[in-house]
Design a protein around this motif. Sequence first.
Motif, short mmCIF file in Angstrom:
data_model
loop_
_atom_site.label_atom_id
_atom_site.label_comp_id
_atom_site.label_asym_id
_atom_site.label_seq_id
_atom_site.Cartn_x
_atom_site.Cartn_y
_atom_site.Cartn_z
N GLY A 1 49.12 53.33 49.85
CA GLY A 1 49.91 52.07 49.58
C GLY A 1 50.08 51.82 48.13
O GLY A 1 48.99 52.14 47.33
N GLY A 2 50.78 50.85 47.91
CA GLY A 2 51.11 50.35 46.76
C GLY A 2 49.97 49.36 46.37
O GLY A 2 49.42 48.69 46.99
N HIS A 3 49.71 49.19 44.88
CA HIS A 3 48.50 48.44 44.33
C HIS A 3 49.34 47.51 43.73
O HIS A 3 50.09 47.28 43.10
CB HIS A 3 47.76 49.12 43.41
N SER A 4 48.64 45.90 44.09
CA SER A 4 49.23 44.76 43.10
C SER A 4 48.61 44.91 41.94
O SER A 4 47.65 45.69 41.51
CB SER A 4 48.62 43.75 44.09
N ASP A 5 49.44 44.21 40.94
CA ASP A 5 49.03 44.10 39.69
C ASP A 5 47.78 43.31 39.21
O ASP A 5 47.77 42.01 39.80
CB ASP A 5 50.20 43.17 38.69
N THR A 6 46.74 43.90 38.69
CA THR A 6 45.69 43.25 38.68
C THR A 6 45.19 42.92 37.20
O THR A 6 44.17 42.73 36.63
CB THR A 6 44.49 44.05 39.13
N SER A 7 46.42 42.97 36.48
CA SER A 7 46.35 42.62 34.98
C SER A 7 45.77 41.46 34.51
O SER A 7 44.92 40.69 33.57
CB SER A 7 47.77 42.86 34.14
N PRO A 8 45.84 40.25 35.38
CA PRO A 8 45.34 38.99 35.09
C PRO A 8 43.66 38.84 35.01
O PRO A 8 43.23 38.05 34.28
CB PRO A 8 45.83 38.12 36.01
N VAL A 9 43.21 39.82 35.65
CA VAL A 9 41.73 40.09 35.61
C VAL A 9 41.44 40.66 34.40
O VAL A 9 40.46 39.79 33.84
CB VAL A 9 41.34 41.04 36.79
N SER A 10 42.01 41.60 33.68
CA SER A 10 41.37 41.76 32.44
C SER A 10 41.68 40.74 31.28
O SER A 10 41.35 40.40 30.22
CB SER A 10 41.85 43.26 32.18
N ASP A 11 43.11 40.22 31.75
CA ASP A 11 43.47 39.35 30.79
C ASP A 11 42.39 38.00 30.77
O ASP A 11 42.01 37.37 29.69
CB ASP A 11 44.95 38.76 31.00
N ALA A 12 42.03 37.59 31.75
CA ALA A 12 41.23 36.68 31.88
C ALA A 12 39.72 36.94 31.19
O ALA A 12 39.15 36.13 30.31
CB ALA A 12 40.75 36.27 33.61
N TYR A 13 39.13 38.35 31.30
CA TYR A 13 38.04 38.53 30.62
C TYR A 13 38.49 38.42 29.21
O TYR A 13 37.36 38.02 28.41
CB TYR A 13 37.46 39.96 30.99
N ALA A 14 39.38 38.92 28.72
CA ALA A 14 39.78 39.13 27.23
C ALA A 14 39.91 37.56 26.86
O ALA A 14 39.47 37.32 25.55
CB ALA A 14 41.36 39.86 27.05
N LYS A 15 40.50 36.60 27.51
CA LYS A 15 40.46 35.19 27.17
C LYS A 15 38.98 34.54 27.08
O LYS A 15 38.75 33.89 26.14
CB LYS A 15 41.47 34.39 28.24
N MET A 16 38.07 35.16 28.02
CA MET A 16 36.89 34.55 27.94
C MET A 16 36.27 35.12 26.37
O MET A 16 35.66 34.38 25.74
CB MET A 16 36.09 35.26 28.99
N LEU A 17 36.53 36.52 26.02
CA LEU A 17 35.92 36.77 24.74
C LEU A 17 36.60 36.20 23.68
O LEU A 17 36.08 35.83 22.66
CB LEU A 17 35.88 38.66 24.79
N THR A 18 37.97 36.01 23.73
CA THR A 18 38.85 35.28 22.50
C THR A 18 38.24 33.99 22.32
O THR A 18 38.15 33.52 21.18
CB THR A 18 40.07 35.30 22.97
#
Length: 770
Positions: free
Chosen positions: A383-400
């Motif tokens: 099946g198709g996979h949903s976009d989970t880029s907000p997850v890594s974006d959230a982690y990057a924001k935490m580090l930023t």
Amino acid sequence: MTPVGVRLPWDLITSEARVLLHPSGPCETLMIDVLGRLPKVVGIDVVEMALWAKENNPTVTTQRNQQDGPVAATVTESDLKVTVERELVSQAEEEDMEALLGTYVMGIGEAEAFSERLKRELLALEAANVHAILESEPMVDEVLQGLEAATNCVDDMDEWLSIFNVKLRHMREDIESIETRNNKLEMQSVNNKSLIEELDRLLERLRVPSEYAACLTGGSFDEARMLQNVEACEWLTGALRGLEVPNLDPIYANMRAVREKRAELEKLKTTFVRRASEFLRNYFASLVDFMISDKSYFSQRGQLKRPDHADLRYKCRTYARLLQHLKSLDKKCLGTLRKAYCSSLNLLLRREAREFANELRASTKASRNPSVWLEGSSGSGHGGHSDTSPVSDAYAKMLTIFIPLLVDESSFFAHFMCFEVPTLVSPGGVPNGNRSDDDTNDDDLGIMDIDENDSKADKNSADLATLNEALQELLNGIQEDFYAVVDWAYKIDPLRCISMHGITERYLSGQKADAAGFVRLLLGDLESRISMQFGRFVDEACHQIERNERNVRQMGVLSYIPRFATLATRMEQYIQGQSRDLVDQAYTKFVSIMFVTLEKIAQTDPKYADIFLLENYAAFQNSLYDLANVVPTLAKFYHQASEAYEQACTRHISMIIYYQFERLFQFARKIEDLMYTITPEEIPFQLGLSKMDLRKMLKSSLSGVDKSIAAMYKKLQKNLTSEELLPSLWDKCKKEFLDKYDSFAQLVAKVYPNETIPSVAEMRDLLASM
């Protein structure tokens, strides 16, 4: 007393007498013996003596004894030493002397007699002179009286001079004594003046200004009074330094007044350090308590709050110079102050990170992807996979948000608390545009201007170790909130670990400052945790692959072959920075398990093992063709699968060919075996290999060969589930059969030259028509 001169006529003196009268002659010796001196000749004209000496320059011959005998030497009279008084004798006197000497006719050998005669005459002349003197007695007495009077005067004068000499000597001694006393008095005056000046300076050092004493013992530490406190600290530091031996003459060090004053200053220092330390501990706690009690400082539901410590740092900076002076007064007091600051600020940082991480996870919208990627059940990965880029974006924001904050806090703490470490640079590894202008302005907090003398302090390894220990206490516990974000992201999409790993690596490579050691440790721990979580995903996926081994009777392409291609495609999309190694390690583990499992499954049914292997290896190559062109690790496994595919194809095709033409190729194998031991001409005479046997084998194998080839095609097609592989396999099968038949025809032509069999060209045409 001058002797009476002898006047002789020069012209009466003979040449022999002249020689005797010469200064170097015997007369000179005689006169010296008698008179003790040479006589003075008077009455002779000097000019006449010179003229005569010029005209009569006799040559005197002398002899000198040498080793070879006497040698005659000619010496002119001018070379002889002639001593003349001030004036030479006149011409008349010279003539008288010559006439006198002419009266004495004697040879040169009568010199002694002549000398005796002259001596007698000289004595007579001396007697005559004495007589003349005695006749002048009155005059001599008068002269003697004058001499006696003069002697008396001289004696009196000598006595008088002696008296004056004594007086002068006494006067000189008195003057010297007076000068000595004056010099001592002058030196004493200078020394007294210098002593008074030195004592004044010493008293000035020992004096404690009342305003400073009041400030040090009971002054307030309010912001308005900090200037007076700093001035008092500067004075106290200078006063203590001034009473130390390098700055104070060692002769004053043990003076009672100096010891008492040093003890008084030490008491002032202890009192002030105690009061200031107690105030700063309470001040740090009150600042943090005030910020924690105000919820507007933290992230709230629906609102992410960026931590802002500008006001906190501004208030702390007010007491930065005070901390510098406390360090110079008592370095030990900084330990408790650092602990108080770390414990207070740690509560604030952990609260900020916890609230920010909670709100960050709550506000991130991403549906969870299944973690079962390579499972054999249907529908679990197609099946198709949903976009989970907000997850890594959230982690990057935490580090930023927090990594620059933690670096800045480390830098501020290092300089605010007077650690002698190099100045921190701006935190690296931060994406452009993620830091505001306010953050940039907050990097330099003015700490380096607190004490210009420490601005160029060398790196102190002991101080750096102490700093890292303090930073551990300052930031300890904040990593738990970062771990929570990593675990949350892993649960949503395990493949996002690849993106988070790359983001972490980029931040980690940018941290170069030694004073931010804890930040590097934090990033390293995050990287390890992300690698561990991704390792868990890889292990679970490998376990899913191994489950296929337990299934009975596997046919066709296994499900994890195409699923792995999909997984690899997504993993390549998530790679950021230097996370290539992480993915390549996962590829290696995945493919190794896949190939091992594939071989194990094939061994469960050896009859169909080659078909099973070639289909799966072919599917592996087809699914990874595009990725293998750009990923070196997958390219290596692609070539490995290609070799395994070729081997499986060769085995399966050979099996089919031997199944249909077993007698033909067994006959050829027997001939090949015998050719190693006997000649080709002898082979037809061997049992089972005669010409009759050849004809029977050809009749049974090649009669109806088209049917046999058709049966071979059907058998190749029968168990093959991948129809797209059939054309290539059939081409390989025909080529392999022609190669084997060509070898057989060559053997027959060599061993049975007179026998005829279908040619290779006929067989190729037949295969082409099938």
